[in-house]
Design a protein around this motif. Structure first.
Motif, PDB file in Angstrom:
ATOM      1  N   LEU A 106       0.842  -1.189   0.000  1.00 42.38           N
ATOM      2  CA  LEU A 106       0.000   0.000   0.000  1.00 42.38           C
ATOM      3  C   LEU A 106       0.882   1.245   0.000  1.00 42.38           C
ATOM      4  O   LEU A 106       1.481   1.601   1.024  1.00 42.38           O
ATOM      5  N   ALA A 107       0.958   1.888  -1.154  1.00 45.08           N
ATOM      6  CA  ALA A 107       1.732   3.121  -1.270  1.00 45.08           C
ATOM      7  C   ALA A 107       0.832   4.317  -0.971  1.00 45.08           C
ATOM      8  O   ALA A 107      -0.389   4.185  -0.899  1.00 45.08           O
ATOM      9  N   ARG A 108       1.446   5.475  -0.793  1.00 46.39           N
ATOM     10  CA  ARG A 108       0.656   6.685  -0.571  1.00 46.39           C
ATOM     11  C   ARG A 108      -0.075   7.102  -1.843  1.00 46.39           C
ATOM     12  O   ARG A 108      -1.121   7.740  -1.786  1.00 46.39           O
ATOM     13  N   SER A 109       0.497   6.755  -2.985  1.00 49.29           N
ATOM     14  CA  SER A 109      -0.145   7.050  -4.268  1.00 49.29           C
ATOM     15  C   SER A 109      -0.817   5.790  -4.800  1.00 49.29           C
ATOM     16  O   SER A 109      -0.289   4.683  -4.651  1.00 49.29           O
ATOM     17  N   ALA A 110      -1.982   5.974  -5.405  1.00 50.46           N
ATOM     18  CA  ALA A 110      -2.690   4.836  -5.998  1.00 50.46           C
ATOM     19  C   ALA A 110      -1.787   4.126  -7.010  1.00 50.46           C
ATOM     20  O   ALA A 110      -1.733   2.895  -7.072  1.00 50.46           O
ATOM     21  N   PHE A 111      -1.046   4.915  -7.775  1.00 50.50           N
ATOM     22  CA  PHE A 111      -0.202   4.394  -8.853  1.00 50.50           C
ATOM     23  C   PHE A 111       0.829   3.379  -8.358  1.00 50.50           C
ATOM     24  O   PHE A 111       1.134   2.411  -9.054  1.00 50.50           O
ATOM     25  N   HIS A 113       0.668   1.417  -5.747  1.00 49.34           N
ATOM     26  CA  HIS A 113       0.163   0.199  -5.103  1.00 49.34           C
ATOM     27  C   HIS A 113       0.661  -1.010  -5.888  1.00 49.34           C
ATOM     28  O   HIS A 113       0.760  -0.983  -7.114  1.00 49.34           O
ATOM     29  N   ILE A 115       1.784  -5.563  -5.486  1.00 52.61           N
ATOM     30  CA  ILE A 115       1.687  -6.859  -4.811  1.00 52.61           C
ATOM     31  C   ILE A 115       3.101  -7.418  -4.710  1.00 52.61           C
ATOM     32  O   ILE A 115       3.852  -7.353  -5.682  1.00 52.61           O
ATOM     33  N   VAL A 184       7.446  -0.220   0.146  1.00 52.61           N
ATOM     34  CA  VAL A 184       6.727   0.741  -0.683  1.00 52.61           C
ATOM     35  C   VAL A 184       7.715   1.578  -1.495  1.00 52.61           C
ATOM     36  O   VAL A 184       8.757   1.981  -0.979  1.00 52.61           O
TER      37      VAL A 184
ATOM     38  N   VAL B 143      -7.627  -0.691  -7.079  1.00 53.35           N
ATOM     39  CA  VAL B 143      -7.082  -0.489  -5.731  1.00 53.35           C
ATOM     40  C   VAL B 143      -8.076  -1.001  -4.687  1.00 53.35           C
ATOM     41  O   VAL B 143      -7.715  -1.715  -3.741  1.00 53.35           O
ATOM     42  N   ARG B 150      -9.508   1.735   0.078  1.00 60.49           N
ATOM     43  CA  ARG B 150      -8.176   2.301  -0.038  1.00 60.49           C
ATOM     44  C   ARG B 150      -8.074   3.399  -1.112  1.00 60.49           C
ATOM     45  O   ARG B 150      -7.280   4.329  -0.978  1.00 60.49           O
ATOM     46  N   SER B 154      -5.756   7.451  -0.798  1.00 62.75           N
ATOM     47  CA  SER B 154      -4.429   7.499  -1.420  1.00 62.75           C
ATOM     48  C   SER B 154      -4.450   8.596  -2.471  1.00 62.75           C
ATOM     49  O   SER B 154      -5.519   9.064  -2.872  1.00 62.75           O
ATOM     50  N   ARG B 155      -3.279   9.036  -2.876  1.00 63.29           N
ATOM     51  CA  ARG B 155      -3.240  10.086  -3.897  1.00 63.29           C
ATOM     52  C   ARG B 155      -3.654   9.511  -5.240  1.00 63.29           C
ATOM     53  O   ARG B 155      -3.046   8.544  -5.716  1.00 63.29           O
TER      54      ARG B 155
END
Lengths: 228, 228
Positions: A106-111, A113, A115, A184, B143, B150, B154-155
């Protein structure tokens, strides 16, 4: 090997890369290391087997086992891929893929994200196993691959069962692993964002074995199941 | 639908069976029930996507999400299947398969060993999503499919990230589920054999989330991760 992009630095314990085992992106996540490939294959027992039928792709989940540099899958002699492989000469072109999911990233940016995973992709031609001894060994391996030690503790297949079962062999020649590990990868400018970031580990776990109702009450749980 | 074998008894809430979604064996394990298919798809997030390249099958693991009767997968615009789908007209023929392993079935006979599983196989043509709004919704869904809630925490993707990401859509038209549940199916004459028999449950479990080292110490674990 045709189309090989092998370099002199490639160790002898690796599968030679080919055009179709070198990814077009994230090449840093690819590996051809034989031990790594074996480890990924040995930790799973269900693969996704792809083949072409009437020009269209088909992907089916199936059990497999590894014996040295050979993979085996099996099924009813009446099932489509098994029949197709038996009829095709020299065999059925397949792609056999095994994947472990190890974590949710789980990154701060959706992009960003992602696995964490480990996968192996095997390209090749699956051939019908006709030698009775190889077939027996493959069937034992298929049972032992799921539960090591189990083949010796069950009734072996009889003639009728052997005749009803087709086994395919796929040699480990054109093979690659791909994996993502670690944490991340956010953009530096995103690090101050308030969103939680990290990795949620994912595991396969086993529950308490459920005995068959017809089992004699004094039948002990075998040692090979105690650890699961 | 061409090649349909749908019968009048098929409920309206089911996908119409076709030649390639009716299995040649164990037809009792097949289902076309829409709710069951949705439930199997929604419980997983990694599928195995098959397509044909240079006449040979390719099977790759990838994330997916379901939005109603559409599945979405995404990837770099540079990746092979995404490029192929963008270039192909009307799209890329694919087979998308999702599998849950629920149990190891240990019979007294090697032959009757099996796996309890639930799988869904989707045949169709994957099309490049070009509508910006549909693309944004699909990325949010991807996501949220892994971690519900989520996407809003997130950004969102920026223009550059959106441009680097290709999204494919696969409609749920030609779909089947296949599952095995329950216990051991041994031959009656094998029931007296001394081997332990039963089912070992298999589950996917989640470990304690590991925060990113750069995360501010007072960042709380979000509610949507508490249950995992």
């Amino acid at each position: 090997m045709q189309g090989s992009t092998q370099t002199p630095s490639q160790p002898a314990t690796a599968y030679p890369p080919t055009d179709r085992t070198v990814p077009t992106r994230s090449p840093d996540r690819a590996s051809y290391d034989r031990e790594l490939v074996h480890a990924i294959l040995d930790e799973a027992y269900v693969c996704h087997l792809g083949f072409v039928r009437d020009g269209a792709p088909v992907v089916l989940p199936t059990l497999y086992a590894r014996v040295g540099e050979r993979l085996y899958v099996h099924g009813s002699t009446g099932s489509r891929p098994l029949r197709a492989a038996g009829q095709a000469d020299p065999g059925l072109p397949v792609c056999l893929t095994v994947t472990h999911v190890d974590g949710l990233v789980l990154a701060r940016s959706a992009f960003h994200h992602s696995i964490n995973y480990r996968s192996v992709v095997v390209h090749g031609v699956a051939r019908d196993v006709t030698d009775p001894e190889e077939k027996r060994q493959a069937l034992d391996a298929l049972v032992d691959h799921v539960v090591p030690g189990r083949a010796a503790d069950s009734r072996p297949a009889n003639k009728k069962e052997l005749a009803a079962t087709a086994v395919l062999r796929l040699d480990l020649d054109e093979v690659s692993a791909k994996l993502r590990t670690g944490g991340v990868n956010d953009e530096p400018e995103d690090l101050a964002l308030p969103h939680w970031a990290g990795v949620v580990p994912v595991r396969r776990t086993y529950g308490t074995p459920i005995p068959d109702p017809a089992l004699a009450a004094d039948t002990a749980l075998p040692d090979y199941l105690q650890g699961r």
